[in-house]
Design a protein around this motif. Structure first.
Motif, short mmCIF file in Angstrom:
data_model
loop_
_atom_site.label_atom_id
_atom_site.label_comp_id
_atom_site.label_asym_id
_atom_site.label_seq_id
_atom_site.Cartn_x
_atom_site.Cartn_y
_atom_site.Cartn_z
N MET A 1 -3.77 1.25 2.90
CA MET A 1 -2.76 1.49 1.87
C MET A 1 -1.41 1.72 2.54
SD MET A 1 -4.72 4.04 -0.76
CE MET A 1 -5.02 5.21 0.54
N GLU A 2 -0.61 0.72 2.53
CA GLU A 2 0.69 0.80 3.20
C GLU A 2 1.64 1.69 2.42
OE1 GLU A 2 4.17 -2.22 4.82
OE2 GLU A 2 2.37 -3.00 3.86
N ASN A 3 2.20 2.70 3.17
CA ASN A 3 3.18 3.63 2.58
C ASN A 3 2.64 4.33 1.35
OD1 ASN A 3 5.14 2.90 4.51
ND2 ASN A 3 5.73 1.10 3.30
N GLY A 4 1.33 4.51 1.28
CA GLY A 4 0.74 5.23 0.17
C GLY A 4 0.68 4.45 -1.12
N ALA A 5 1.01 3.17 -1.09
CA ALA A 5 0.95 2.37 -2.31
C ALA A 5 -0.50 2.11 -2.68
CB ALA A 5 1.68 1.04 -2.10
N PRO A 6 -0.80 2.08 -3.96
CA PRO A 6 -2.19 1.83 -4.36
C PRO A 6 -2.61 0.40 -4.08
CG PRO A 6 -0.77 1.94 -6.28
CD PRO A 6 0.08 2.33 -5.11
N PRO A 7 -3.88 0.18 -3.80
CA PRO A 7 -4.36 -1.18 -3.55
C PRO A 7 -4.19 -2.05 -4.79
CG PRO A 7 -5.97 0.46 -2.86
CD PRO A 7 -4.94 1.19 -3.64
N THR A 8 -3.94 -3.31 -4.56
CA THR A 8 -3.80 -4.24 -5.68
C THR A 8 -5.13 -4.90 -6.03
OG1 THR A 8 -3.19 -6.01 -4.12
CG2 THR A 8 -1.40 -4.73 -5.12
N GLU A 9 -6.11 -4.79 -5.16
CA GLU A 9 -7.41 -5.41 -5.41
C GLU A 9 -8.47 -4.33 -5.56
OE1 GLU A 9 -8.36 -8.25 -2.44
OE2 GLU A 9 -6.41 -9.25 -2.53
N ALA A 10 -9.37 -4.53 -6.54
CA ALA A 10 -10.42 -3.55 -6.80
C ALA A 10 -11.33 -3.38 -5.59
CB ALA A 10 -11.23 -3.97 -8.03
N ALA A 11 -11.61 -4.48 -4.88
CA ALA A 11 -12.51 -4.40 -3.73
C ALA A 11 -11.92 -3.52 -2.63
CB ALA A 11 -12.80 -5.79 -3.20
N VAL A 12 -10.60 -3.61 -2.46
CA VAL A 12 -9.94 -2.79 -1.44
C VAL A 12 -9.97 -1.32 -1.85
CG1 VAL A 12 -7.77 -2.36 -0.24
CG2 VAL A 12 -8.49 -4.71 -0.73
N LEU A 13 -9.72 -1.05 -3.12
CA LEU A 13 -9.76 0.31 -3.63
C LEU A 13 -11.16 0.89 -3.45
CD1 LEU A 13 -8.75 2.78 -5.20
CD2 LEU A 13 -9.21 1.51 -7.32
N GLU A 14 -12.17 0.13 -3.82
CA GLU A 14 -13.55 0.63 -3.68
C GLU A 14 -13.88 0.91 -2.22
OE1 GLU A 14 -18.18 -0.62 -4.64
OE2 GLU A 14 -16.54 -1.42 -5.88
N ARG A 15 -13.46 0.06 -1.32
CA ARG A 15 -13.72 0.28 0.09
C ARG A 15 -13.04 1.57 0.57
NH1 ARG A 15 -12.59 -4.41 1.68
NH2 ARG A 15 -10.43 -4.12 2.41
N GLU A 16 -11.82 1.81 0.08
CA GLU A 16 -11.11 3.03 0.45
C GLU A 16 -11.86 4.27 -0.04
OE1 GLU A 16 -7.90 5.29 2.08
OE2 GLU A 16 -8.50 3.20 2.33
N LEU A 17 -12.34 4.22 -1.26
CA LEU A 17 -13.09 5.36 -1.80
C LEU A 17 -14.39 5.57 -1.03
CD1 LEU A 17 -12.59 4.76 -5.64
CD2 LEU A 17 -11.48 6.51 -4.22
N ARG A 18 -15.06 4.48 -0.73
CA ARG A 18 -16.31 4.60 0.04
C ARG A 18 -16.04 5.17 1.44
NH1 ARG A 18 -20.91 2.21 -1.80
NH2 ARG A 18 -20.72 0.94 -3.69
N ASP A 19 -15.00 4.67 2.08
CA ASP A 19 -14.70 5.11 3.44
C ASP A 19 -14.34 6.58 3.50
OD1 ASP A 19 -15.19 2.57 4.36
OD2 ASP A 19 -13.07 2.01 4.58
#
Length: 247
Positions: A1-19
């Motif tokens: 997440m660059e500069n704290g911006a939210p992910p634009t793709e659901a898969a990226v968001l889910e990976r962030e939550l999982r990680d």
């Protein structure tokens, strides 16, 4: 997440939550997923919640725990999260058993969220789920009070079965019966004679604090919360003492 911006793709968001499911939380945060509240509420509603909703039934216990914490803490989203929470609790209870996540069993976390975050209008469904969960042992987070309001006899049976080891649960149930189900107080107290003398005295203190012996006051509380109004005279303090075996 660059500069704290939210992910634009659901898969990226889910990976962030999982990680980030194990944390530790960011400085100033309480849970590992608190970082999502930096983002606009519309984004949390439209992008984050659908992912969290899926993770609520993920095969990994830590993700289910994080999803429950999200539901607990995202108060602005209750109209979305509550129907999903109750449906999952009813239909997939087995996912929220005694598996510990950071020493807290998932059953405890689910019971706490149900008791404290779901609206009172759903209390019958919530109570039924909490009764089912209580078959395995006492639950925390105010759940005993809801169970006792809904079915004082069920609460009395469990209290008698568990005894002093479940004192916190029993105390919560007793004060709830005293406040909302006055006609059931004596019967409930009779189930507690196997408690220690110290704990029985503490139960009586709680009952005396919450019971409404004035008929109008007791009836108003019962009607407000859709419980049966009292039909019998209020038990006296001596009645209560005798019922619990201290008279």
């Amino acid at each position: 997440m660059e500069n704290g911006a939210p992910p634009t793709e659901a898969a990226v968001l889910e990976r962030e939550l999982r990680d980030r499911r194990f944390g530790p939380p960011d400085p100033g945060s309480v849970t590992p997923w608190d970082f999502v509240y930096q983002w606009p509420n519309d984004y949390v509603r439209d992008r984050v919640w659908p992912v969290v909703s899926r993770l609520l039934v993920d095969e990994e216990p830590a993700l289910r725990a994080r999803a429950l914490e999200f539901i607990r803490d995202w108060r602005d989203g209750m109209s979305l999260t509550t129907p999903r929470l109750i449906d999952v609790a009813e239909q997939q209870t087995a996912l929220f058993g005694d598996e510990p996540v950071e020493t807290v069993p998932l059953r405890e976390t689910m019971a706490h969220v149900l008791a404290n975050c779901a609206p009172w209008s759903d209390r019958d469904r919530i109570a039924a789920v909490l009764m089912k969960m209580s078959a395995e042992g006492p639950t925390a987070g105010g759940s005993a009070g809801i169970v006792a309001c809904f079915d004082p006899q069920f609460a009395a049976t469990r209290a008698q079965q568990w005894g002093d080891e479940a004192f916190a649960w029993i105390e919560d149930a007793a004060t709830s019966v005293a406040l909302f189900r006055r006609d059931e107080v004596v019967t409930f107290l009779r189930a507690l004679t196997n408690l220690s003398t110290e704990n029985r005295n503490r139960i009586l203190e709680g009952v005396e604090k919450f019971i409404k012996r004035d008929y109008a006051a007791a009836t108003a509380i019962a009607k407000r919360d859709r419980f049966p109004p009292p039909t019998r005279p209020a038990p006296t303090e001596d009645d209560c003492r005798r019922a619990i075996g201290l008279g």
